[in-house]
Scaffold this motif. Structure first.
Motif, PDB file in Angstrom:
ATOM      1  N   LYS A 155      44.104  47.400  30.246  1.00 46.97           N
ATOM      2  CA  LYS A 155      44.503  46.103  30.814  1.00 46.97           C
ATOM      3  C   LYS A 155      43.691  45.794  32.068  1.00 46.97           C
ATOM      4  CE  LYS A 155      49.318  46.221  29.211  1.00 46.97           C
ATOM      5  NZ  LYS A 155      50.737  46.345  29.623  1.00 46.97           N
ATOM      6  N   GLN A 156      43.465  46.818  32.905  1.00 47.90           N
ATOM      7  CA  GLN A 156      42.698  46.609  34.127  1.00 47.90           C
ATOM      8  C   GLN A 156      41.250  46.269  33.813  1.00 47.90           C
ATOM      9  OE1 GLN A 156      43.860  46.172  36.942  1.00 47.90           O
ATOM     10  NE2 GLN A 156      42.558  46.902  38.608  1.00 47.90           N
ATOM     11  N   LYS A 157      40.687  46.954  32.818  1.00 52.00           N
ATOM     12  CA  LYS A 157      39.305  46.653  32.440  1.00 52.00           C
ATOM     13  C   LYS A 157      39.201  45.257  31.839  1.00 52.00           C
ATOM     14  CE  LYS A 157      38.752  50.707  30.270  1.00 52.00           C
ATOM     15  NZ  LYS A 157      38.089  51.829  29.546  1.00 52.00           N
ATOM     16  N   LEU A 158      40.201  44.864  31.066  1.00 49.40           N
ATOM     17  CA  LEU A 158      40.215  43.512  30.509  1.00 49.40           C
ATOM     18  C   LEU A 158      40.321  42.476  31.623  1.00 49.40           C
ATOM     19  CD1 LEU A 158      40.340  41.523  28.154  1.00 49.40           C
ATOM     20  CD2 LEU A 158      42.809  41.970  27.998  1.00 49.40           C
ATOM     21  N   SER A 159      41.158  42.750  32.617  1.00 50.27           N
ATOM     22  CA  SER A 159      41.291  41.832  33.752  1.00 50.27           C
ATOM     23  C   SER A 159      39.960  41.672  34.472  1.00 50.27           C
ATOM     24  CB  SER A 159      42.352  42.351  34.734  1.00 50.27           C
ATOM     25  OG  SER A 159      43.622  42.405  34.134  1.00 50.27           O
ATOM     26  N   LEU A 160      39.247  42.786  34.637  1.00 51.41           N
ATOM     27  CA  LEU A 160      37.931  42.743  35.273  1.00 51.41           C
ATOM     28  C   LEU A 160      36.966  41.880  34.469  1.00 51.41           C
ATOM     29  CD1 LEU A 160      35.650  43.706  37.147  1.00 51.41           C
ATOM     30  CD2 LEU A 160      35.509  45.782  35.785  1.00 51.41           C
ATOM     31  N   VAL A 161      36.930  42.099  33.183  1.00 54.14           N
ATOM     32  CA  VAL A 161      36.013  41.355  32.316  1.00 54.14           C
ATOM     33  C   VAL A 161      36.332  39.860  32.352  1.00 54.14           C
ATOM     34  CG1 VAL A 161      35.429  40.952  29.892  1.00 54.14           C
ATOM     35  CG2 VAL A 161      35.441  43.278  30.796  1.00 54.14           C
ATOM     36  N   ILE A 162      37.603  39.522  32.284  1.00 54.17           N
ATOM     37  CA  ILE A 162      38.007  38.115  32.289  1.00 54.17           C
ATOM     38  C   ILE A 162      37.636  37.429  33.605  1.00 54.17           C
ATOM     39  CG2 ILE A 162      40.047  36.599  32.356  1.00 54.17           C
ATOM     40  CD1 ILE A 162      41.275  38.396  30.218  1.00 54.17           C
ATOM     41  N   SER A 163      37.736  38.179  34.709  1.00 58.18           N
ATOM     42  CA  SER A 163      37.408  37.583  36.004  1.00 58.18           C
ATOM     43  C   SER A 163      35.918  37.276  36.147  1.00 58.18           C
ATOM     44  CB  SER A 163      37.858  38.511  37.140  1.00 58.18           C
ATOM     45  OG  SER A 163      37.053  39.670  37.207  1.00 58.18           O
ATOM     46  N   LEU A 164      35.105  37.833  35.233  1.00 55.03           N
ATOM     47  CA  LEU A 164      33.656  37.659  35.323  1.00 55.03           C
ATOM     48  C   LEU A 164      33.076  36.839  34.170  1.00 55.03           C
ATOM     49  CD1 LEU A 164      32.689  41.311  36.354  1.00 55.03           C
ATOM     50  CD2 LEU A 164      33.143  39.360  37.844  1.00 55.03           C
ATOM     51  N   VAL A 165      33.928  36.144  33.419  1.00 58.30           N
ATOM     52  CA  VAL A 165      33.446  35.405  32.237  1.00 58.30           C
ATOM     53  C   VAL A 165      32.382  34.368  32.590  1.00 58.30           C
ATOM     54  CG1 VAL A 165      35.553  35.708  30.861  1.00 58.30           C
ATOM     55  CG2 VAL A 165      35.356  33.733  32.398  1.00 58.30           C
ATOM     56  N   HIS A 166      32.452  33.812  33.794  1.00 59.01           N
ATOM     57  CA  HIS A 166      31.535  32.731  34.195  1.00 59.01           C
ATOM     58  C   HIS A 166      30.367  33.238  35.029  1.00 59.01           C
ATOM     59  CE1 HIS A 166      34.481  33.440  37.254  1.00 59.01           C
ATOM     60  NE2 HIS A 166      33.961  32.600  38.105  1.00 59.01           N
ATOM     61  N   ASP A 167      30.173  34.566  35.085  1.00 59.59           N
ATOM     62  CA  ASP A 167      29.051  35.176  35.786  1.00 59.59           C
ATOM     63  C   ASP A 167      28.971  34.689  37.241  1.00 59.59           C
ATOM     64  OD1 ASP A 167      26.826  36.833  36.014  1.00 59.59           O
ATOM     65  OD2 ASP A 167      25.413  35.246  35.464  1.00 59.59           O
ATOM     66  N   PRO A 168      30.028  34.932  38.038  1.00 56.42           N
ATOM     67  CA  PRO A 168      30.093  34.388  39.403  1.00 56.42           C
ATOM     68  C   PRO A 168      29.109  35.046  40.360  1.00 56.42           C
ATOM     69  CG  PRO A 168      31.902  35.911  39.032  1.00 56.42           C
ATOM     70  CD  PRO A 168      31.223  35.742  37.703  1.00 56.42           C
ATOM     71  N   GLU A 169      28.779  34.311  41.437  1.00 56.09           N
ATOM     72  CA  GLU A 169      27.881  34.826  42.466  1.00 56.09           C
ATOM     73  C   GLU A 169      28.556  35.908  43.302  1.00 56.09           C
ATOM     74  OE1 GLU A 169      25.823  31.832  44.901  1.00 56.09           O
ATOM     75  OE2 GLU A 169      26.724  30.331  43.597  1.00 56.09           O
ATOM     76  N   VAL A 170      29.851  35.692  43.572  1.00 57.67           N
ATOM     77  CA  VAL A 170      30.598  36.570  44.464  1.00 57.67           C
ATOM     78  C   VAL A 170      31.816  37.105  43.733  1.00 57.67           C
ATOM     79  CG1 VAL A 170      31.843  36.747  46.647  1.00 57.67           C
ATOM     80  CG2 VAL A 170      29.826  35.273  46.477  1.00 57.67           C
ATOM     81  N   ILE A 171      32.022  38.404  43.803  1.00 59.71           N
ATOM     82  CA  ILE A 171      33.183  39.031  43.168  1.00 59.71           C
ATOM     83  C   ILE A 171      34.087  39.564  44.262  1.00 59.71           C
ATOM     84  CG2 ILE A 171      33.976  40.845  41.626  1.00 59.71           C
ATOM     85  CD1 ILE A 171      30.411  39.802  41.306  1.00 59.71           C
ATOM     86  N   ILE A 172      35.350  39.140  44.235  1.00 59.82           N
ATOM     87  CA  ILE A 172      36.324  39.531  45.254  1.00 59.82           C
ATOM     88  C   ILE A 172      37.380  40.405  44.594  1.00 59.82           C
ATOM     89  CG2 ILE A 172      38.030  38.691  46.912  1.00 59.82           C
ATOM     90  CD1 ILE A 172      36.397  36.109  47.123  1.00 59.82           C
ATOM     91  N   PHE A 173      37.478  41.659  45.048  1.00 61.07           N
ATOM     92  CA  PHE A 173      38.413  42.615  44.450  1.00 61.07           C
ATOM     93  C   PHE A 173      39.393  43.115  45.500  1.00 61.07           C
ATOM     94  CE2 PHE A 173      35.374  44.159  40.868  1.00 61.07           C
ATOM     95  CZ  PHE A 173      35.712  43.033  40.137  1.00 61.07           C
ATOM     96  N   ASP A 174      40.660  42.959  45.206  1.00 63.87           N
ATOM     97  CA  ASP A 174      41.705  43.478  46.086  1.00 63.87           C
ATOM     98  C   ASP A 174      42.149  44.832  45.548  1.00 63.87           C
ATOM     99  OD1 ASP A 174      43.651  43.684  48.023  1.00 63.87           O
ATOM    100  OD2 ASP A 174      45.079  42.360  47.020  1.00 63.87           O
ATOM    101  N   GLU A 175      41.822  45.906  46.265  1.00 66.36           N
ATOM    102  CA  GLU A 175      42.157  47.275  45.858  1.00 66.36           C
ATOM    103  C   GLU A 175      41.712  47.536  44.411  1.00 66.36           C
ATOM    104  OE1 GLU A 175      43.242  49.451  47.892  1.00 66.36           O
ATOM    105  OE2 GLU A 175      44.274  48.420  49.512  1.00 66.36           O
ATOM    106  N   PRO A 176      40.405  47.562  44.158  1.00 66.19           N
ATOM    107  CA  PRO A 176      39.891  47.623  42.782  1.00 66.19           C
ATOM    108  C   PRO A 176      40.297  48.846  41.976  1.00 66.19           C
ATOM    109  CG  PRO A 176      38.144  48.036  44.368  1.00 66.19           C
ATOM    110  CD  PRO A 176      39.323  47.543  45.149  1.00 66.19           C
ATOM    111  N   THR A 177      40.633  49.960  42.631  1.00 67.54           N
ATOM    112  CA  THR A 177      40.993  51.166  41.874  1.00 67.54           C
ATOM    113  C   THR A 177      42.474  51.502  41.982  1.00 67.54           C
ATOM    114  OG1 THR A 177      40.440  52.609  43.759  1.00 67.54           O
ATOM    115  CG2 THR A 177      38.678  52.133  42.182  1.00 67.54           C
ATOM    116  N   ASN A 178      43.254  50.595  42.544  1.00 63.61           N
ATOM    117  CA  ASN A 178      44.679  50.866  42.749  1.00 63.61           C
ATOM    118  C   ASN A 178      45.410  51.076  41.426  1.00 63.61           C
ATOM    119  OD1 ASN A 178      47.039  51.140  44.320  1.00 63.61           O
ATOM    120  ND2 ASN A 178      47.604  49.023  43.909  1.00 63.61           N
ATOM    121  N   GLY A 179      46.064  52.227  41.275  1.00 60.81           N
ATOM    122  CA  GLY A 179      46.869  52.502  40.087  1.00 60.81           C
ATOM    123  C   GLY A 179      46.088  52.941  38.867  1.00 60.81           C
TER     124      GLY A 179
END
Length: 258
Positions: A155-179
């Motif tokens: 689920k976390q990997k899917l969330s990551l992939v979905i957040s990048l569907v539009h190939d953004p310039e800046v990626i903002i991650f809040d506690e990227p490895t939490n849990g």
């Protein structure tokens, strides 16, 4: 270096409920979550906000992501103001938080296509990007499995992939490895380094010292909503480990209190 994010005097105050006042053992009706924060980030770097729980990291990232408005101050991301041009900012960023909840009923295939269309991604580009990213994170084997039946790591990997569907310039991650389990956490951090090598800018928050040491080019130490140090990791540490330096700064701010 090309400056892609400029944060200037960002501040946010919240009203405390009686329950929150009791939990925090205070009679104050207001809490300053972020206090006059100023820093910048450059293209192709990983910038980390390091601080304890409640320091204001998540509030800062939510303001940068236009999810909440600052009381005062502003941040300009890729030439767009989070206060005056929030829609433009949203098109330039990918935002991932551990609190992101995907609808259990949908499948990875559906969600990737849905968010790609939402961002106006060309269908041909969407197909190519989906195949590449699904294979990269092992989602391809679960493309038609409902979210409810996926593991926490998937689920976390899917969330990551979905957040990048539009190939953004800046990626903002809040506690990227939490849990995350150690294998999934490693997959995520390795990918962040790949994104940096591609010229992406990554802004992340964390309370994990080892993550800062491994990933961050520059770091801002935030305590009680205020930035108490901000520079390259080497300069902030000043010959110490980041853990020792953090506690030194913490004692200075708290007057010896731990």
């Amino acid at each position: 270096m090309e400056e892609i994010l400029k944060v200037d005097g960002l501040s946010k105050t919240f009203t405390l409920s009686r329950k929150q006042q009791k939990i925090e053992r205070t009679a104050a009706k207001k809490k300053v979550a972020v206090d006059n924060l100023t820093f910048c980030a450059y293209r192709g770097e990983i910038f980390g906000l390091l601080g304890p729980n409640g320091a204001g990291k998540t509030t800062t990232l939510r303001m940068l992501s236009t999810l909440i408005k600052p009381d005062c101050g502003d941040a300009v991301l890729g030439g767009s103001s989070v206060v005056r041009q929030p829609e433009e900012v949203r098109g330039k960023i990918g935002f991932l938080t551990s609190e992101l909840k995907l609808e259990d009923f949908f499948t990875p295939n559906y969600l990737f296509d849905f968010f790609s269309e939402l961002h106006g991604v060309d269908p041909n580009v969407c197909r190519e990007r989906k195949q590449k990213m699904f294979e990269r994170f092992g989602i391809d084997k679960f493309a038609e499995v409902k979210v409810a039946n996926l593991s926490t790591g998937m689920k976390q990997k899917l969330s990551l992939v979905i957040s990048l569907v539009h190939d953004p310039e800046v990626i903002i991650f809040d506690e990227p490895t939490n849990g995350l389990d150690v294998l999934t956490a490693r997959t995520v951090t390795d990918y962040l380094q790949e994104l940096r090598s591609e010229g992406k800018t990554i802004i992340l928050s964390t309370h994990i010292f080892s993550l800062v040491e491994r990933l961050c080019d520059r770091v801002g130490v935030i305590i009680d909503g205020r930035l108490v140090a901000c520079d390259t990791l080497e300069n902030v540490c000043n010959g110490m480990t980041i853990e020792d330096r953090f506690f030194e700064l913490y004692k200075e701010v708290k007057g010896g209190e731990e």
